[in-house]
Write an enzyme that holds these catalytic residues in place. Sequence first.
Site, PDB file in Angstrom:
ATOM      1  N   GLY A  13       0.823  -1.215   0.000  1.00 49.78           N
ATOM      2  CA  GLY A  13       0.000   0.000   0.000  1.00 49.78           C
ATOM      3  C   GLY A  13       0.851   1.257   0.000  1.00 49.78           C
ATOM      4  O   GLY A  13       0.427   2.304   0.499  1.00 49.78           O
ATOM      5  N   ASN A  87       1.428  -2.542   5.472  1.00 51.14           N
ATOM      6  CA  ASN A  87       0.613  -1.333   5.649  1.00 51.14           C
ATOM      7  C   ASN A  87      -0.734  -1.391   4.930  1.00 51.14           C
ATOM      8  O   ASN A  87      -1.705  -0.799   5.388  1.00 51.14           O
ATOM      9  CB  ASN A  87       1.428  -0.130   5.148  1.00 51.14           C
ATOM     10  N   SER A 139      -4.043  -0.191  14.522  1.00 57.76           N
ATOM     11  CA  SER A 139      -5.035   0.898  14.534  1.00 57.76           C
ATOM     12  C   SER A 139      -5.533   1.130  15.956  1.00 57.76           C
ATOM     13  O   SER A 139      -5.435   0.242  16.812  1.00 57.76           O
ATOM     14  CB  SER A 139      -6.220   0.505  13.657  1.00 57.76           C
ATOM     15  N   TYR A 152     -12.934  -4.684  10.610  1.00 57.94           N
ATOM     16  CA  TYR A 152     -11.690  -3.924  10.723  1.00 57.94           C
ATOM     17  C   TYR A 152     -11.107  -4.090  12.129  1.00 57.94           C
ATOM     18  O   TYR A 152      -9.906  -4.356  12.297  1.00 57.94           O
ATOM     19  CB  TYR A 152     -11.986  -2.452  10.420  1.00 57.94           C
ATOM     20  N   ALA A 154     -11.649  -6.499  14.273  1.00 55.57           N
ATOM     21  CA  ALA A 154     -11.181  -7.884  14.444  1.00 55.57           C
ATOM     22  C   ALA A 154      -9.817  -8.052  13.779  1.00 55.57           C
ATOM     23  O   ALA A 154      -8.897  -8.650  14.350  1.00 55.57           O
ATOM     24  CB  ALA A 154     -12.194  -8.858  13.845  1.00 55.57           C
ATOM     25  N   LYS A 156      -7.470  -5.772  13.043  1.00 54.44           N
ATOM     26  CA  LYS A 156      -6.370  -5.005  13.656  1.00 54.44           C
ATOM     27  C   LYS A 156      -6.006  -5.546  15.045  1.00 54.44           C
ATOM     28  O   LYS A 156      -4.843  -5.522  15.455  1.00 54.44           O
ATOM     29  CB  LYS A 156      -6.742  -3.519  13.728  1.00 54.44           C
ATOM     30  N   ILE A 185      -5.261   9.907  11.364  1.00 55.99           N
ATOM     31  CA  ILE A 185      -4.274  10.491  10.463  1.00 55.99           C
ATOM     32  C   ILE A 185      -4.995  10.989   9.214  1.00 55.99           C
ATOM     33  O   ILE A 185      -5.905  10.319   8.720  1.00 55.99           O
ATOM     34  CB  ILE A 185      -3.221   9.421  10.049  1.00 55.99           C
TER      35      ILE A 185
HETATM   36  P1  NDP Z   1      -5.307   4.437   2.026  1.00 55.27           P
HETATM   37  O1  NDP Z   1      -6.659   3.965   1.612  1.00 55.27           O
HETATM   38  O2  NDP Z   1      -4.833   5.788   1.656  1.00 55.27           O
HETATM   39  O3  NDP Z   1      -4.197   3.396   1.547  1.00 55.27           O
HETATM   40  C1  NDP Z   1      -4.384   2.016   1.569  1.00 55.27           C
HETATM   41  C2  NDP Z   1      -3.389   1.410   0.615  1.00 55.27           C
HETATM   42  O4  NDP Z   1      -3.527  -0.006   0.658  1.00 55.27           O
HETATM   43  C3  NDP Z   1      -3.595   1.856  -0.818  1.00 55.27           C
HETATM   44  O5  NDP Z   1      -2.378   2.351  -1.340  1.00 55.27           O
HETATM   45  C4  NDP Z   1      -4.058   0.600  -1.551  1.00 55.27           C
HETATM   46  O6  NDP Z   1      -3.462   0.569  -2.835  1.00 55.27           O
HETATM   47  C5  NDP Z   1      -3.485  -0.504  -0.667  1.00 55.27           C
HETATM   48  N1  NDP Z   1      -4.306  -1.717  -0.745  1.00 55.27           N
HETATM   49  C6  NDP Z   1      -5.566  -1.900  -0.304  1.00 55.27           C
HETATM   50  N2  NDP Z   1      -5.996  -3.136  -0.603  1.00 55.27           N
HETATM   51  C7  NDP Z   1      -4.960  -3.746  -1.249  1.00 55.27           C
HETATM   52  C8  NDP Z   1      -4.801  -5.038  -1.834  1.00 55.27           C
HETATM   53  N3  NDP Z   1      -5.764  -5.948  -1.804  1.00 55.27           N
HETATM   54  N4  NDP Z   1      -3.627  -5.323  -2.423  1.00 55.27           N
HETATM   55  C9  NDP Z   1      -2.624  -4.414  -2.475  1.00 55.27           C
HETATM   56  N5  NDP Z   1      -2.723  -3.172  -1.938  1.00 55.27           N
HETATM   57  C10 NDP Z   1      -3.885  -2.853  -1.347  1.00 55.27           C
HETATM   58  O7  NDP Z   1      -5.296   4.227   3.603  1.00 55.27           O
HETATM   59  P2  NDP Z   1      -4.326   4.754   4.764  1.00 55.27           P
HETATM   60  O8  NDP Z   1      -3.046   5.239   4.247  1.00 55.27           O
HETATM   61  O9  NDP Z   1      -5.138   5.619   5.630  1.00 55.27           O
HETATM   62  O10 NDP Z   1      -4.112   3.376   5.557  1.00 55.27           O
HETATM   63  C11 NDP Z   1      -2.920   2.632   5.538  1.00 55.27           C
HETATM   64  C12 NDP Z   1      -2.914   1.677   6.722  1.00 55.27           C
HETATM   65  O11 NDP Z   1      -2.982   2.423   7.925  1.00 55.27           O
HETATM   66  C13 NDP Z   1      -4.100   0.705   6.745  1.00 55.27           C
HETATM   67  O12 NDP Z   1      -3.666  -0.551   7.195  1.00 55.27           O
HETATM   68  C14 NDP Z   1      -5.029   1.330   7.751  1.00 55.27           C
HETATM   69  O13 NDP Z   1      -5.867   0.385   8.353  1.00 55.27           O
HETATM   70  C15 NDP Z   1      -4.041   1.926   8.726  1.00 55.27           C
HETATM   71  N6  NDP Z   1      -4.570   2.985   9.567  1.00 55.27           N
HETATM   72  C16 NDP Z   1      -4.927   4.205   9.048  1.00 55.27           C
HETATM   73  C17 NDP Z   1      -5.374   5.203   9.899  1.00 55.27           C
HETATM   74  C18 NDP Z   1      -5.725   6.569   9.413  1.00 55.27           C
HETATM   75  O14 NDP Z   1      -6.076   7.415  10.245  1.00 55.27           O
HETATM   76  N7  NDP Z   1      -5.652   6.871   8.132  1.00 55.27           N
HETATM   77  C19 NDP Z   1      -5.531   4.986  11.320  1.00 55.27           C
HETATM   78  C20 NDP Z   1      -5.129   3.686  11.740  1.00 55.27           C
HETATM   79  C21 NDP Z   1      -4.668   2.735  10.890  1.00 55.27           C
HETATM   80  P3  NDP Z   1      -4.262   0.141  -4.178  1.00 55.27           P
HETATM   81  O15 NDP Z   1      -5.532   0.901  -4.188  1.00 55.27           O
HETATM   82  O16 NDP Z   1      -3.279   0.469  -5.263  1.00 55.27           O
HETATM   83  O17 NDP Z   1      -4.461  -1.335  -4.066  1.00 55.27           O
END
Ligand code: NDP
Length: 249
Positions: A13, A87, A139, A152, A154, A156, A185
């Site tokens: 990601g 991530n 998270s 979600y 479950a 995390k 964030i």
């Molecule tokens: P985004 O939605 O901005 O990013 C998620 C990323 O994950 C994307 O780049 C997406 O890329 C990739 N992704 C999702 N599914 C797949 C898949 N099946 N295969 C490959 N890549 C995948 O979210 P965030 O940056 O906010 O979140 C990143 C992490 O941080 C997550 O794990 C989230 O749970 C965690 N988090 C975020 C918080 C926040 O406040 N934002 C708080 C707590 C935790 P693509 O679309 O190219 O597949």
Amino acid sequence: MGNTSQQVAIVTGGGSGIGLAIAEKFTKNGIDTVIVGRDEEKLKTAKSQLGDCCHLMICDISNLGSIPALIKKVIAQFGKIDILVNNAGINMKKDFIEVTDEEFQRVITTNLCSVFAMSREVVKEMLKKGNGSIINISSMAAQYGLPRVIAYSASKTAIDGMTRAMAVELSPKGIRINAIAPGFIETDMTAKALNSDPERKQKVFARTPMGYMGKPADIGEAALFLASDAAKYITGVVLPVDGGNSIGF
Ligand code: NDP
């Protein structure tokens, strides 16, 4: 095969949000960083922003069967993997009784099963050289109860348990496993979850002592620290980077 003295990282990601900020910190510090995602355009845009140390690989990590080949490809290109950041993740906000088994499974597969499969394949490689660092992105949903995000939460919470279980088994073999628990964030994911729900947004600010949302770069800094030798005696922790949200009243 790449230069063996240069560190090699995988950030799933890494094309957007928190993953992009982590990849930015890594590449700025000279770490060869492979960003993984499904959306080629997103990854290409990220690469044009991050420069020569950034490399992209397209993979849907929820397709667990594709993971061994992905890791083999990284090894074929770079010769080793020093750092893995699990991530990539998805969220789904819905009333508990409305969530179908398929929806629940989809979140668990993406957020949890893929972390296991990625880590297993990468650990096989790390064991050959006797060191490595894995960072899982957890998270606040694992720190306290959040309504309407059952799958979600479950996933995390399981990440935190897996971080500890992996740490006790793998740290004696030179591989450190840690997690970061981001607070709220500013990313697309939070915008989706909060902008349509002012009451939830108000709650977030009310229990965050610092009074504002974090930036993806705040998580990037923590990931760089945990991946580095500065954290060489740290394993098995879930580090909140949350402006105090997890201990807020
Ligand atoms: P985004 O939605 O901005 O990013 C998620 C990323 O994950 C994307 O780049 C997406 O890329 C990739 N992704 C999702 N599914 C797949 C898949 N099946 N295969 C490959 N890549 C995948 O979210 P965030 O940056 O906010 O979140 C990143 C992490 O941080 C997550 O794990 C989230 O749970 C965690 N988090 C975020 C918080 C926040 O406040 N934002 C708080 C707590 C935790 P693509 O679309 O190219 O597949």
